[in-house]
Design an enzyme around this catalytic site. Structure first.
Site, PDB file in Angstrom:
ATOM      1  N   TRP A 156       0.816  -1.217   0.000  1.00 53.06           N
ATOM      2  CA  TRP A 156       0.000   0.000   0.000  1.00 53.06           C
ATOM      3  C   TRP A 156       0.851   1.270   0.000  1.00 53.06           C
ATOM      4  O   TRP A 156       0.351   2.351  -0.292  1.00 53.06           O
ATOM      5  CB  TRP A 156      -0.922   0.033   1.218  1.00 53.06           C
ATOM      6  CG  TRP A 156      -0.209  -0.216   2.514  1.00 53.06           C
ATOM      7  CD1 TRP A 156      -0.119  -1.399   3.200  1.00 53.06           C
ATOM      8  CD2 TRP A 156       0.566   0.735   3.272  1.00 53.06           C
ATOM      9  NE1 TRP A 156       0.661  -1.248   4.318  1.00 53.06           N
ATOM     10  CE2 TRP A 156       1.096   0.047   4.390  1.00 53.06           C
ATOM     11  CE3 TRP A 156       0.870   2.085   3.109  1.00 53.06           C
ATOM     12  CZ2 TRP A 156       1.892   0.661   5.350  1.00 53.06           C
ATOM     13  CZ3 TRP A 156       1.686   2.709   4.057  1.00 53.06           C
ATOM     14  CH2 TRP A 156       2.177   2.001   5.157  1.00 53.06           C
ATOM     15  N   LYS A 180      -2.304  -7.910  -8.040  1.00 52.19           N
ATOM     16  CA  LYS A 180      -3.144  -7.824  -6.851  1.00 52.19           C
ATOM     17  C   LYS A 180      -2.607  -6.686  -5.987  1.00 52.19           C
ATOM     18  O   LYS A 180      -1.620  -6.852  -5.278  1.00 52.19           O
ATOM     19  CB  LYS A 180      -3.158  -9.122  -6.047  1.00 52.19           C
ATOM     20  CG  LYS A 180      -4.275  -9.123  -4.993  1.00 52.19           C
ATOM     21  CD  LYS A 180      -3.908  -9.851  -3.713  1.00 52.19           C
ATOM     22  CE  LYS A 180      -2.970  -9.075  -2.873  1.00 52.19           C
ATOM     23  NZ  LYS A 180      -3.591  -7.786  -2.307  1.00 52.19           N
ATOM     24  N   GLU A 255      10.729  -8.377  -2.921  1.00 49.20           N
ATOM     25  CA  GLU A 255      11.182  -7.083  -2.408  1.00 49.20           C
ATOM     26  C   GLU A 255      10.559  -6.938  -1.028  1.00 49.20           C
ATOM     27  O   GLU A 255       9.348  -6.696  -0.924  1.00 49.20           O
ATOM     28  CB  GLU A 255      10.729  -5.954  -3.328  1.00 49.20           C
ATOM     29  CG  GLU A 255      11.447  -5.905  -4.656  1.00 49.20           C
ATOM     30  CD  GLU A 255      12.875  -5.395  -4.529  1.00 49.20           C
ATOM     31  OE1 GLU A 255      13.599  -5.424  -5.517  1.00 49.20           O
ATOM     32  OE2 GLU A 255      13.239  -4.937  -3.425  1.00 49.20           O
ATOM     33  N   LEU A 256      11.349  -7.100   0.019  1.00 49.87           N
ATOM     34  CA  LEU A 256      10.776  -7.284   1.348  1.00 49.87           C
ATOM     35  C   LEU A 256      11.154  -6.147   2.295  1.00 49.87           C
ATOM     36  O   LEU A 256      11.534  -5.051   1.889  1.00 49.87           O
ATOM     37  CB  LEU A 256      11.219  -8.646   1.888  1.00 49.87           C
ATOM     38  CG  LEU A 256      10.875  -9.846   0.963  1.00 49.87           C
ATOM     39  CD1 LEU A 256      11.394 -11.134   1.565  1.00 49.87           C
ATOM     40  CD2 LEU A 256       9.384  -9.917   0.686  1.00 49.87           C
ATOM     41  N   CYS A 289      10.203   1.243   2.664  1.00 43.29           N
ATOM     42  CA  CYS A 289      11.074   0.101   2.983  1.00 43.29           C
ATOM     43  C   CYS A 289      12.526   0.521   3.123  1.00 43.29           C
ATOM     44  O   CYS A 289      13.337  -0.217   3.667  1.00 43.29           O
ATOM     45  CB  CYS A 289      10.961  -0.932   1.880  1.00 43.29           C
ATOM     46  SG  CYS A 289      11.414  -0.253   0.276  1.00 43.29           S
ATOM     47  N   GLU A 386      11.330  -3.271  11.979  1.00 46.06           N
ATOM     48  CA  GLU A 386      11.040  -2.154  11.077  1.00 46.06           C
ATOM     49  C   GLU A 386       9.901  -1.339  11.689  1.00 46.06           C
ATOM     50  O   GLU A 386       8.785  -1.811  11.826  1.00 46.06           O
ATOM     51  CB  GLU A 386      10.627  -2.732   9.730  1.00 46.06           C
ATOM     52  CG  GLU A 386      10.434  -1.762   8.615  1.00 46.06           C
ATOM     53  CD  GLU A 386      10.070  -2.482   7.329  1.00 46.06           C
ATOM     54  OE1 GLU A 386       9.273  -3.431   7.378  1.00 46.06           O
ATOM     55  OE2 GLU A 386      10.597  -2.092   6.277  1.00 46.06           O
TER      56      GLU A 386
HETATM   57  N1  LIG Z   1      11.605  -3.923  -0.661  1.00 46.54           N
HETATM   58  C1  LIG Z   1      10.704  -3.153  -1.219  1.00 46.54           C
HETATM   59  O1  LIG Z   1      10.828  -2.703  -2.382  1.00 46.54           O
HETATM   60  C2  LIG Z   1       9.471  -2.771  -0.455  1.00 46.54           C
HETATM   61  C3  LIG Z   1       8.662  -1.769  -0.986  1.00 46.54           C
HETATM   62  C4  LIG Z   1       7.508  -1.407  -0.260  1.00 46.54           C
HETATM   63  C5  LIG Z   1       7.190  -2.048   0.933  1.00 46.54           C
HETATM   64  N2  LIG Z   1       7.996  -3.033   1.401  1.00 46.54           N
HETATM   65  C6  LIG Z   1       7.699  -3.685   2.659  1.00 46.54           C
HETATM   66  O2  LIG Z   1       6.298  -3.980   2.733  1.00 46.54           O
HETATM   67  C7  LIG Z   1       5.850  -3.856   4.091  1.00 46.54           C
HETATM   68  C8  LIG Z   1       4.693  -2.873   4.153  1.00 46.54           C
HETATM   69  O3  LIG Z   1       3.739  -3.159   3.164  1.00 46.54           O
HETATM   70  P1  LIG Z   1       2.447  -4.003   3.517  1.00 46.54           P
HETATM   71  O4  LIG Z   1       1.976  -3.701   4.903  1.00 46.54           O
HETATM   72  O5  LIG Z   1       1.489  -3.842   2.389  1.00 46.54           O
HETATM   73  O6  LIG Z   1       3.026  -5.492   3.482  1.00 46.54           O
HETATM   74  P2  LIG Z   1       2.191  -6.837   3.496  1.00 46.54           P
HETATM   75  O7  LIG Z   1       3.185  -7.903   3.323  1.00 46.54           O
HETATM   76  O8  LIG Z   1       1.262  -6.892   4.650  1.00 46.54           O
HETATM   77  O9  LIG Z   1       1.269  -6.761   2.180  1.00 46.54           O
HETATM   78  C9  LIG Z   1       1.858  -6.639   0.910  1.00 46.54           C
HETATM   79  C10 LIG Z   1       0.901  -7.231  -0.134  1.00 46.54           C
HETATM   80  O10 LIG Z   1       0.763  -8.604   0.152  1.00 46.54           O
HETATM   81  C11 LIG Z   1      -0.608  -8.929   0.249  1.00 46.54           C
HETATM   82  N3  LIG Z   1      -0.761 -10.054   1.145  1.00 46.54           N
HETATM   83  C12 LIG Z   1      -0.784 -10.064   2.494  1.00 46.54           C
HETATM   84  N4  LIG Z   1      -0.960 -11.324   2.964  1.00 46.54           N
HETATM   85  C13 LIG Z   1      -1.061 -12.129   1.854  1.00 46.54           C
HETATM   86  C14 LIG Z   1      -1.266 -13.518   1.639  1.00 46.54           C
HETATM   87  N5  LIG Z   1      -1.393 -14.367   2.661  1.00 46.54           N
HETATM   88  N6  LIG Z   1      -1.326 -13.982   0.357  1.00 46.54           N
HETATM   89  C15 LIG Z   1      -1.194 -13.126  -0.680  1.00 46.54           C
HETATM   90  N7  LIG Z   1      -0.992 -11.798  -0.549  1.00 46.54           N
HETATM   91  C16 LIG Z   1      -0.937 -11.322   0.712  1.00 46.54           C
HETATM   92  C17 LIG Z   1      -1.276  -7.659   0.722  1.00 46.54           C
HETATM   93  O11 LIG Z   1      -2.656  -7.668   0.408  1.00 46.54           O
HETATM   94  C18 LIG Z   1      -0.506  -6.628  -0.084  1.00 46.54           C
HETATM   95  O12 LIG Z   1      -1.042  -6.563  -1.391  1.00 46.54           O
HETATM   96  C19 LIG Z   1       7.041  -3.355   4.878  1.00 46.54           C
HETATM   97  O13 LIG Z   1       7.698  -4.438   5.490  1.00 46.54           O
HETATM   98  C20 LIG Z   1       7.944  -2.751   3.806  1.00 46.54           C
HETATM   99  O14 LIG Z   1       9.305  -2.743   4.179  1.00 46.54           O
HETATM  100  C21 LIG Z   1       9.150  -3.405   0.732  1.00 46.54           C
HETATM  101  O1  LIG Z   2       8.916   1.459   0.133  1.00 50.21           O
HETATM  102  C1  LIG Z   2       9.538   1.040  -0.786  1.00 50.21           C
HETATM  103  C2  LIG Z   2       9.843   1.807  -2.026  1.00 50.21           C
HETATM  104  O2  LIG Z   2      10.597   0.956  -2.849  1.00 50.21           O
HETATM  105  C3  LIG Z   2      10.516   3.088  -1.685  1.00 50.21           C
HETATM  106  S1  LIG Z   2      11.257   3.913  -3.021  1.00 50.21           S
HETATM  107  O3  LIG Z   2      10.331   4.996  -3.406  1.00 50.21           O
HETATM  108  O4  LIG Z   2      11.468   2.965  -4.118  1.00 50.21           O
HETATM  109  O5  LIG Z   2      12.519   4.447  -2.492  1.00 50.21           O
END
Ligand SMILES: NC(=O)c1ccc[n+]([C@@H]2O[C@H](COP(=O)([O-])OP(=O)(O)OC[C@H]3O[C@@H](n4cnc5c(N)ncnc54)[C@H](O)[C@@H]3O)[C@@H](O)[C@H]2O)c1
Ligand SMILES: O=C[C@H](O)CS(=O)(=O)O
Length: 483
Positions: A156, A180, A255-256, A289, A386
């Site tokens: 999100w 999704k 990407e976590l 992230c 985090e």
């Molecule tokens: N490394 C990156 O590029 C990056 C970028 C943005 C966010 N993030 C990470 O994402 C996290 C925050 O985002 P968030 O709260 O949306 O993460 P999240 O893992 O809760 O959700 C991410 C996506 O996964 C889906 N999802 C959740 N449970 C699922 C399941 N059981 N099966 C299938 N899909 C499922 C959600 O609906 C959403 O679309 C933070 O840890 C952040 O660091 C990483």
């Molecule tokens: O939260 C994760 C995004 O990848 C941040 S960025 O805009 O790509 O730096």
């Protein structure tokens, strides 16, 4: 939310070129995190509808991959142009559903579009090899082909850029996609689909399924027609999806989560470090992230840095992202507020001090005071988890070796930052940090031209750059004999 083009606000899923409801007419409400008002609904699709999206993508794949790279690039370029022409509306949608300040939303639209512009060009540079034959009468070649149906699951916090950073290379490579988006921010994804349709993507090439993630995820990870899962989100969910993909040995990109150290050495340019710290920590109200999650400050400049950082943080304007001048919007939900509070409480209980902020904002709801903590130690939760909120915890260190050890003491390895004016130190520290991306005297480093991604439990693979398209290609070796 005032849109110039109301057709960009879509409350249906997009499958096989059609705007559809859930078969049982179930819906999910989508709320504005700034005031908890309901923006609208989206269909709550299940496995059956998800399967239909996967089949639509699979059926669309042959024609899409058989288009020339130049033909695919032309459609992608049109999509890029349409996104930029509608930047204001898309930013309004993003701030309404995600909460970030309008200026940041505008920037994200451009950042997200840049991946489409970049990979429209990269499509035309998917080269193979001709290898000198080891025996007479043979020719040895390598060609690269699109991997197939791609499932993209996105978070999100960047409702446009996290989608285009995956889908642009996938589409450029000749793959159809089933997206999704996060259930809290579906409208930007659906607006992208509307603009993709206008750009001329054939039906079935781009699909957007909305609803609760578990059911949709089970279908995306277990259906054998899906050959690639590209996920951005938490490490916890990434591990689950990795397990679910095992039954069909899907190719995955992850990407976590992160736990970025922000190291400031005695010899740093302190004003520059303060600017970088604010940019890295408080962008998207700390919900990125790659946000600095731990500030490691060398003892000689600790007090000076803490004082100057608090002065800058106290200037940050908190408010509704649609209001002019807002620099800190709301957190995405109350769970996020409670996590921030738990980190602060745990740290203070163990001896940390609140230098500024530290509490829910007077605006109420999910607004939170931008916060700086001092006296933070590695025993506290905020050192290992985090925070994903506007809290800057300051740790003190003495030597370079101690800073590197502290920085690497985490299962995460996404982004790291440090400030120094010593060239030798810059190389030593950059090479010693166990992170996929390192900012040296810079607090914001993300760009479409460089490989984005992490190591350890921050993920697998890279997005963006000349490397990003490889995740959506299969390499095939051809041995031609009898010549
Ligand atoms: N490394 C990156 O590029 C990056 C970028 C943005 C966010 N993030 C990470 O994402 C996290 C925050 O985002 P968030 O709260 O949306 O993460 P999240 O893992 O809760 O959700 C991410 C996506 O996964 C889906 N999802 C959740 N449970 C699922 C399941 N059981 N099966 C299938 N899909 C499922 C959600 O609906 C959403 O679309 C933070 O840890 C952040 O660091 C990483
Ligand atoms: O939260 C994760 C995004 O990848 C941040 S960025 O805009 O790509 O730096």
């Amino acid at each position: 939310m005032q849109l110039t083009d109301s057709r960009l606000f879509r409350q249906q899923a997009y499958i096989n070129g059609l705007w559809v409801d859930a078969q049982n007419k179930g819906v999910l409400s989508v709320t504005n995190p700034a005031d908890n008002t309901v923006l609208g609904t989206v269909p709550n699709l299940g496995r059956l509808e998800t399967k239909s999206a996967i089949v639509a993508a699979y059926d669309a794949w042959p024609s899409w991959r058989n288009q020339t790279a130049k033909e695919r690039a032309t459609i992608m370029r049109r999509w890029f142009n349409l996104i930029m022409e509608n930047q204001t509306d898309l930013a309004q949608l993003m701030t309404a559903e995600q909460g970030k300040p309008l200026a940041e939303a505008q920037s994200e639209v451009a950042y997200g579009a840049a991946f489409i512009e970049w990979f429209a060009e990269e499509a035309k540079r998917v080269y193979g090899d001709v290898i000198p034959e080891p025996v007479p009468g043979r020719r040895i070649m390598v060609i690269k082909q699109p991997i197939g149906v791609v499932a993209a699951i996105t978070p999100w916090n960047f409702p446009i850029a996290m989608i285009t950073r995956k889908c642009a290379p996938a589409l450029a490579a000749g793959c159809p996609v089933v997206i999704k988006p996060a259930e809290s921010t579906p409208y930007c994804a659906l607006a992208l689909a509307e603009l993709a349709e206008r750009a001329g993507f054939p039906q079935g090439v781009i699909n957007v399924v909305t609803g609760m993630p578990q059911e949709i995820g089970l279908e995306l990870t277990s259906n054998p027609l899906v050959r690639k899962l590209s996920f951005t989100g938490s490490t916890m969910v990434g591990k689950l999806l990795m397990e679910q993909c095992a039954s069909t040995v899907k190719n995955i990109s992850l990407e976590l989560g992160g736990n970025a150290p922000f190291i400031v050495f005695d010899d740093a340019d302190i004003p520059a470090a303060i600017t970088g710290a604010i940019a890295s920590k408080y962008r998207n109200t700390g919900q990125t992230c790659v946000c600095a999650n731990r500030f490691l400050i060398q003892a000689g400049i600790y007090d000076e840095f803490a004082t100057q950082l608090a002065q800058a943080v106290n200037q940050l304007q908190v408010g509704n992202g649609l209001a002019a001048g807002t620099q800190q919007g709301p957190l995405i939900n109350m769970a996020a507020v409670e996590k921030v509070e738990s980190h602060i409480q745990d740290a203070v209980t163990q001896g940390a001090q609140i230098l500024c902020g530290g509490h829910r904002h007077a605006l109420g709801g999910t607004f939170f005071e931008p916060t700086v903590l001092t006296g933070v130690t590695a025993q506290m939760r905020i050192a290992h988890e985090e925070t994903f909120g506007p809290v800057a915890p300051l740790f003190r260190f003495n030597t370079e070796a101690e800073a590197i050890a502290l920085a690497n003491d985490t299962p995460f390895g996404l982004a790291a930052y440090f400030y120094t004016r010593d060239l030798g130190r810059a190389w030593r520290v950059a090479e010693a940090l166990e992170y996929g991306m390192v900012g040296i005297n810079e607090g914001i480093i993300s760009t479409e031209v460089a490989p984005f991604g992490g190591m350890k439990e921050s993920g697998i693979g890279r997005e963006g750059s000349k490397y990003g398209i490889d995740a959506f290609l299969e390499m095939k070796y051809l041995c031609m004999g009898g010549l």
